[in-house]
Scaffold this motif. Sequence first.
Motif, mmCIF file in Angstrom:
data_model
loop_
_atom_site.group_PDB
_atom_site.id
_atom_site.type_symbol
_atom_site.label_atom_id
_atom_site.label_comp_id
_atom_site.label_asym_id
_atom_site.label_seq_id
_atom_site.Cartn_x
_atom_site.Cartn_y
_atom_site.Cartn_z
ATOM 1 N N THR A 164 -36.165 12.324 41.823
ATOM 2 C CA THR A 164 -35.605 13.299 41.020
ATOM 3 C C THR A 164 -34.121 12.775 41.059
ATOM 4 O OG1 THR A 164 -35.320 14.921 42.578
ATOM 5 C CG2 THR A 164 -37.055 14.953 41.111
ATOM 6 N N ASP A 165 -33.358 12.470 42.130
ATOM 7 C CA ASP A 165 -32.039 11.957 42.365
ATOM 8 C C ASP A 165 -31.866 10.615 41.807
ATOM 9 O OD1 ASP A 165 -31.464 14.294 43.528
ATOM 10 O OD2 ASP A 165 -31.958 13.550 45.516
ATOM 11 N N HIS A 168 -18.258 6.126 26.269
ATOM 12 C CA HIS A 168 -17.735 7.472 26.317
ATOM 13 C C HIS A 168 -17.814 8.211 25.044
ATOM 14 C CE1 HIS A 168 -14.959 10.892 26.995
ATOM 15 N NE2 HIS A 168 -14.357 10.648 25.937
ATOM 16 N N ASN A 169 -17.707 7.510 24.113
ATOM 17 C CA ASN A 169 -18.001 8.119 22.714
ATOM 18 C C ASN A 169 -19.446 8.591 22.656
ATOM 19 O OD1 ASN A 169 -15.261 7.516 21.906
ATOM 20 N ND2 ASN A 169 -15.777 5.818 20.605
ATOM 21 N N LEU A 170 -20.293 7.775 22.915
ATOM 22 C CA LEU A 170 -21.779 8.170 22.825
ATOM 23 C C LEU A 170 -22.092 9.243 23.808
ATOM 24 C CD1 LEU A 170 -23.375 4.553 22.230
ATOM 25 C CD2 LEU A 170 -22.798 6.430 20.662
ATOM 26 N N VAL A 171 -21.504 9.189 25.032
ATOM 27 C CA VAL A 171 -21.904 10.253 26.042
ATOM 28 C C VAL A 171 -21.214 11.746 25.412
ATOM 29 C CG1 VAL A 171 -21.296 11.312 28.267
ATOM 30 C CG2 VAL A 171 -21.999 8.749 28.068
ATOM 31 N N GLN A 172 -20.149 11.531 24.785
ATOM 32 C CA GLN A 172 -19.503 12.934 24.140
ATOM 33 C C GLN A 172 -20.445 13.193 23.146
ATOM 34 O OE1 GLN A 172 -17.113 14.775 25.277
ATOM 35 N NE2 GLN A 172 -17.852 16.163 24.140
ATOM 36 N N LEU A 213 -33.656 -12.439 37.267
ATOM 37 C CA LEU A 213 -34.377 -11.482 38.100
ATOM 38 C C LEU A 213 -35.871 -11.903 38.552
ATOM 39 C CD1 LEU A 213 -32.714 -8.219 36.772
ATOM 40 C CD2 LEU A 213 -32.412 -9.279 39.252
ATOM 41 N N ARG A 214 -36.572 -12.467 37.452
ATOM 42 C CA ARG A 214 -37.780 -12.849 37.712
ATOM 43 C C ARG A 214 -37.992 -13.846 38.796
ATOM 44 N NH1 ARG A 214 -38.692 -14.748 32.575
ATOM 45 N NH2 ARG A 214 -38.216 -12.680 31.875
ATOM 46 N N ARG A 215 -36.913 -14.615 39.036
ATOM 47 C CA ARG A 215 -36.996 -15.663 40.068
ATOM 48 C C ARG A 215 -37.326 -14.897 41.626
ATOM 49 N NH1 ARG A 215 -32.020 -19.032 37.414
ATOM 50 N NH2 ARG A 215 -32.969 -19.651 35.779
ATOM 51 N N ILE A 216 -36.488 -13.769 41.581
ATOM 52 C CA ILE A 216 -36.739 -13.163 42.939
ATOM 53 C C ILE A 216 -37.891 -11.858 42.965
ATOM 54 C CG2 ILE A 216 -34.256 -13.907 43.665
ATOM 55 C CD1 ILE A 216 -33.356 -11.063 42.746
ATOM 56 N N GLY A 217 -38.413 -11.592 41.956
ATOM 57 C CA GLY A 217 -39.669 -10.895 41.815
ATOM 58 C C GLY A 217 -39.099 -9.456 41.145
ATOM 59 N N LEU A 218 -38.137 -9.477 40.513
ATOM 60 C CA LEU A 218 -37.789 -8.092 40.048
ATOM 61 C C LEU A 218 -37.773 -8.237 38.437
ATOM 62 C CD1 LEU A 218 -34.613 -7.204 42.378
ATOM 63 C CD2 LEU A 218 -36.919 -6.258 42.593
ATOM 64 N N HIS A 219 -37.654 -7.203 37.833
ATOM 65 C CA HIS A 219 -37.473 -6.676 36.401
ATOM 66 C C HIS A 219 -36.305 -5.910 36.194
ATOM 67 C CE1 HIS A 219 -41.689 -8.260 35.557
ATOM 68 N NE2 HIS A 219 -42.115 -7.613 36.661
ATOM 69 N N PRO A 220 -35.587 -6.395 34.756
ATOM 70 C CA PRO A 220 -34.476 -5.619 34.563
ATOM 71 C C PRO A 220 -34.718 -4.135 34.839
ATOM 72 C CG PRO A 220 -35.045 -7.032 33.138
ATOM 73 C CD PRO A 220 -36.152 -7.184 33.970
ATOM 74 N N GLY A 221 -33.631 -3.511 35.495
ATOM 75 C CA GLY A 221 -33.838 -2.074 35.848
ATOM 76 C C GLY A 221 -33.914 -1.883 37.209
ATOM 77 N N GLN A 222 -34.942 -2.750 37.657
ATOM 78 C CA GLN A 222 -35.494 -2.527 39.096
ATOM 79 C C GLN A 222 -34.225 -2.954 40.154
ATOM 80 O OE1 GLN A 222 -38.805 -5.017 39.588
ATOM 81 N NE2 GLN A 222 -40.311 -3.397 38.858
ATOM 82 N N MET A 270 -29.703 7.275 37.464
ATOM 83 C CA MET A 270 -29.952 6.129 36.514
ATOM 84 C C MET A 270 -30.049 6.503 35.179
ATOM 85 S SD MET A 270 -30.551 3.439 38.256
ATOM 86 C CE MET A 270 -31.214 2.433 37.334
ATOM 87 N N ASP A 271 -29.782 7.857 35.002
ATOM 88 C CA ASP A 271 -29.746 8.562 33.584
ATOM 89 C C ASP A 271 -31.056 7.925 32.828
ATOM 90 O OD1 ASP A 271 -29.031 10.043 31.514
ATOM 91 O OD2 ASP A 271 -27.845 8.597 30.506
ATOM 92 N N SER A 272 -32.261 8.182 33.695
ATOM 93 C CA SER A 272 -33.613 7.655 33.283
ATOM 94 C C SER A 272 -34.525 8.981 32.866
ATOM 95 C CB SER A 272 -34.019 6.903 34.529
ATOM 96 O OG SER A 272 -35.183 6.437 33.815
ATOM 97 N N ASP A 273 -35.639 8.844 32.734
ATOM 98 C CA ASP A 273 -36.791 9.937 32.720
ATOM 99 C C ASP A 273 -37.762 9.818 34.011
ATOM 100 O OD1 ASP A 273 -39.308 8.534 31.427
ATOM 101 O OD2 ASP A 273 -37.699 7.641 30.415
ATOM 102 N N ALA A 274 -38.532 10.808 34.104
ATOM 103 C CA ALA A 274 -39.249 10.832 35.214
ATOM 104 C C ALA A 274 -40.280 9.791 35.171
ATOM 105 C CB ALA A 274 -39.998 12.200 35.354
ATOM 106 N N ALA A 275 -41.016 9.580 33.937
ATOM 107 C CA ALA A 275 -42.110 8.705 33.838
ATOM 108 C C ALA A 275 -41.728 7.196 33.987
ATOM 109 C CB ALA A 275 -42.641 8.817 32.299
ATOM 110 N N THR A 276 -40.641 6.965 33.502
ATOM 111 C CA THR A 276 -40.000 5.705 33.617
ATOM 112 C C THR A 276 -39.702 5.275 35.259
ATOM 113 O OG1 THR A 276 -39.018 5.306 31.570
ATOM 114 C CG2 THR A 276 -38.040 3.956 32.838
ATOM 115 N N MET A 277 -39.100 6.450 35.905
ATOM 116 C CA MET A 277 -38.781 6.119 37.244
ATOM 117 C C MET A 277 -39.969 6.118 38.149
ATOM 118 S SD MET A 277 -36.258 5.443 39.393
ATOM 119 C CE MET A 277 -35.114 5.828 38.240
ATOM 120 N N THR A 278 -40.990 6.852 37.616
ATOM 121 C CA THR A 278 -42.343 6.926 38.478
ATOM 122 C C THR A 278 -42.748 5.398 38.362
ATOM 123 O OG1 THR A 278 -42.915 9.139 38.338
ATOM 124 C CG2 THR A 278 -44.650 7.498 38.529
ATOM 125 N N ARG A 279 -42.890 4.939 37.403
ATOM 126 C CA ARG A 279 -43.497 3.375 36.991
ATOM 127 C C ARG A 279 -42.400 2.514 37.744
ATOM 128 N NH1 ARG A 279 -43.840 5.436 31.723
ATOM 129 N NH2 ARG A 279 -42.222 4.298 31.140
#
Length: 177
Positions: free
Chosen positions: A76-77, A161-165, A51-60, A82-91
Amino acid sequence: MAQSTPEAGKGPAVTGQEATVPVPAAAGGGPVSHAIFRLARLHRMFAGQLLRRIGLHPGQELVMMHLWELGPQRQTDLVRLMDSDAATMTRTVQRLEQAGFVRRRPSPTDKRASLIEPTVASHALRHEVERIWSQLEDLSTAGMSADEQTTALLTLERLEHNLVQAAADTAGADAER
């Protein structure tokens, strides 16, 4: 990915392949968990290199995939998708905005919210992101038959599934306290 020493997991290596990092004896009670850790680390490392080759970082690229598929979204959507948190998504959104891949515009239905939308520049990336994900898939599944790939995917889905449960059960138990 097998255990690197018989002592670590209290048994011989299963596949004869060496682990990429030593398995400490304390992880002997969790060989699958340690293998997941090692696999996730390597997968993220290769994804980052590609991803670095095209200017992105993992997750972006995952945020961009959702925006390309669903169109403009409230931040917020995106957090929920992404099952993320607000601070990570803001960055993440700020970095994508600085790179010119997304822009914010006021929501026509909610004066307090803004919509995150992909830019024309990001649409040029879509083909490259798809190519990189195919390359990452090829690297990850090299030497595996179609049946083995299907089995691996089913196993990974079961682990998820096991971990989500377990997370839902923990959240429910915490709510009862």
